[in-house]
Design an enzyme around this catalytic site. Structure first.
Site, mmCIF file in Angstrom:
data_model
loop_
_atom_site.group_PDB
_atom_site.id
_atom_site.type_symbol
_atom_site.label_atom_id
_atom_site.label_comp_id
_atom_site.label_asym_id
_atom_site.label_seq_id
_atom_site.Cartn_x
_atom_site.Cartn_y
_atom_site.Cartn_z
ATOM 1 N N HIS A 83 0.824 -1.195 0.000
ATOM 2 C CA HIS A 83 0.000 0.000 0.000
ATOM 3 C C HIS A 83 0.866 1.256 0.000
ATOM 4 O O HIS A 83 2.030 1.228 0.428
ATOM 5 C CB HIS A 83 -0.940 0.002 1.197
ATOM 6 C CG HIS A 83 -2.010 -1.048 1.113
ATOM 7 N ND1 HIS A 83 -3.027 -1.155 2.029
ATOM 8 C CD2 HIS A 83 -2.230 -2.024 0.202
ATOM 9 C CE1 HIS A 83 -3.830 -2.152 1.685
ATOM 10 N NE2 HIS A 83 -3.360 -2.695 0.594
ATOM 11 N N GLU A 85 0.751 3.804 1.880
ATOM 12 C CA GLU A 85 1.184 4.155 3.228
ATOM 13 C C GLU A 85 2.431 3.369 3.627
ATOM 14 O O GLU A 85 3.361 3.910 4.243
ATOM 15 C CB GLU A 85 0.063 3.876 4.245
ATOM 16 C CG GLU A 85 -1.198 4.694 4.031
ATOM 17 C CD GLU A 85 -2.209 4.003 3.133
ATOM 18 O OE1 GLU A 85 -3.401 4.323 3.221
ATOM 19 O OE2 GLU A 85 -1.795 3.117 2.340
ATOM 20 N N CYS A 114 -6.450 1.536 5.323
ATOM 21 C CA CYS A 114 -7.137 0.318 5.742
ATOM 22 C C CYS A 114 -6.718 -0.015 7.177
ATOM 23 O O CYS A 114 -5.775 0.584 7.712
ATOM 24 C CB CYS A 114 -6.784 -0.834 4.801
ATOM 25 S SG CYS A 114 -5.063 -1.389 4.938
ATOM 26 N N CYS A 117 -2.920 -0.882 7.561
ATOM 27 C CA CYS A 117 -2.051 0.289 7.454
ATOM 28 C C CYS A 117 -2.192 1.181 8.687
ATOM 29 O O CYS A 117 -1.207 1.788 9.135
ATOM 30 C CB CYS A 117 -2.365 1.079 6.185
ATOM 31 S SG CYS A 117 -1.784 0.278 4.669
#
Length: 278
Positions: A83, A85, A114, A117
């Protein structure tokens, strides 16, 4: 198919396979990419990618240079996903190894984090005890799912400021993270569902926090004459009833103010600028 009924993401044309170490951030993204991926939408069909525009300020002089900001994009390779992040956190640890310095970090993301994360961000903030993080998101990821709501509350409890991207945020991103070729920012229906998303996030975060993390408490409640980097105000409360001078868990909690950090002026595009990772 995923358990949500959506097709699993596929590697799109022009995307690199995922590598163990995240690539360097892009300098900017194209206007079409920005307008398509950052539009405030309740249901954003076809937008599988998440873009994260970031800027890092050091508390000693509140300044940054070109290396202190950029854009990350998630990797959606079906065998090894990463991701946006996670890309930033890995990059930041490499770029800023000194944990005792003061940093202000701002994210402008096309999707809210999410739950996984969110947990990784909290762990990251435990490492960098003098870092403040503000996240301005264009859309809420699975906003009706309790697990995703809990993830946002976890970020809030860890001291992260969360808000929906407003007109000023979009303009700031256009000026600083988009190859705009001198074109002025136009709304272009980017804030189509802003009111609903802002109300939904407020509803998710409106209840007081039960408690705050030790790092957050020690950093923000310390008796100091000059308190650098402490822009947030925390209010711990308890309510006692006069009849028995007692209270329970519902009669106490913690509130925190919302602060928007002023955005610095945009940097000019250099004639030698080139696209990285696009």
């Amino acid at each position: 198919m995923s358990h949500w009924g959506f097709p699993k993401p596929r590697l799109e044309r022009g995307m690199e396979p995922w590598r163990p170490n995240p690539r360097n951030p892009m300098d900017r993204i194209y206007p079409k990419t920005f307008c398509f991926n950052f539009r405030n939408l309740l249901y954003a069909n076809g937008r599988k990618l998440c873009y994260l525009c970031f800027q890092v300020e050091r508390e000693d002089d509140f300044s940054y240079n070109d290396s202190d900001r950029g854009v990350f994009r998630n990797k959606v390779h079906p065998w090894a996903r990463c991701h946006a992040e996670q890309c930033f956190l890995s990059w930041f640890r490499d770029q800023y190894p000194y944990r005792d310095e003061y940093y202000n970090v701002t994210w402008f993301v096309s999707w809210s984090p999410c739950p996984t994360c969110a947990e990784e961000v909290v762990e990251f903030l435990e490492e960098y005890r003098n870092l403040t993080l503000s996240i301005f998101t264009s859309r809420l990821y699975y906003f009706g799912d309790p697990n995703y709501q809990e993830g946002l509350c976890t970020l809030r409890d860890a001291g992260v400021q969360l808000d929906i991207m407003s007109y000023d945020d979009f303009k700031h991103c256009w000026d600083n993270f988009v190859y705009n070729k001198g074109m002025r920012f136009q709304r272009r229906n980017l804030l189509k569902d802003y009111d609903f998303l802002a109300a939904e996030l407020q509803e998710t975060l409106r209840n007081p926090m039960d408690r705050i993390y030790p790092k957050t408490f020690c950093f923000n409640f310390r008796n100091l004459l000059y308190a650098n980097g402490r822009k947030l105000c925390y209010l711990c409360f308890q309510v006692e009833r006069e009849d028995d001078f007692s209270y329970n868990d519902s009669d106490r909690g913690v509130f925190r103010n919302k602060v928007r950090i002023p955005c610095p002026p945009p940097r000019a595009l250099s004639g030698r600028s080139r696209v990285r990772g696009q």
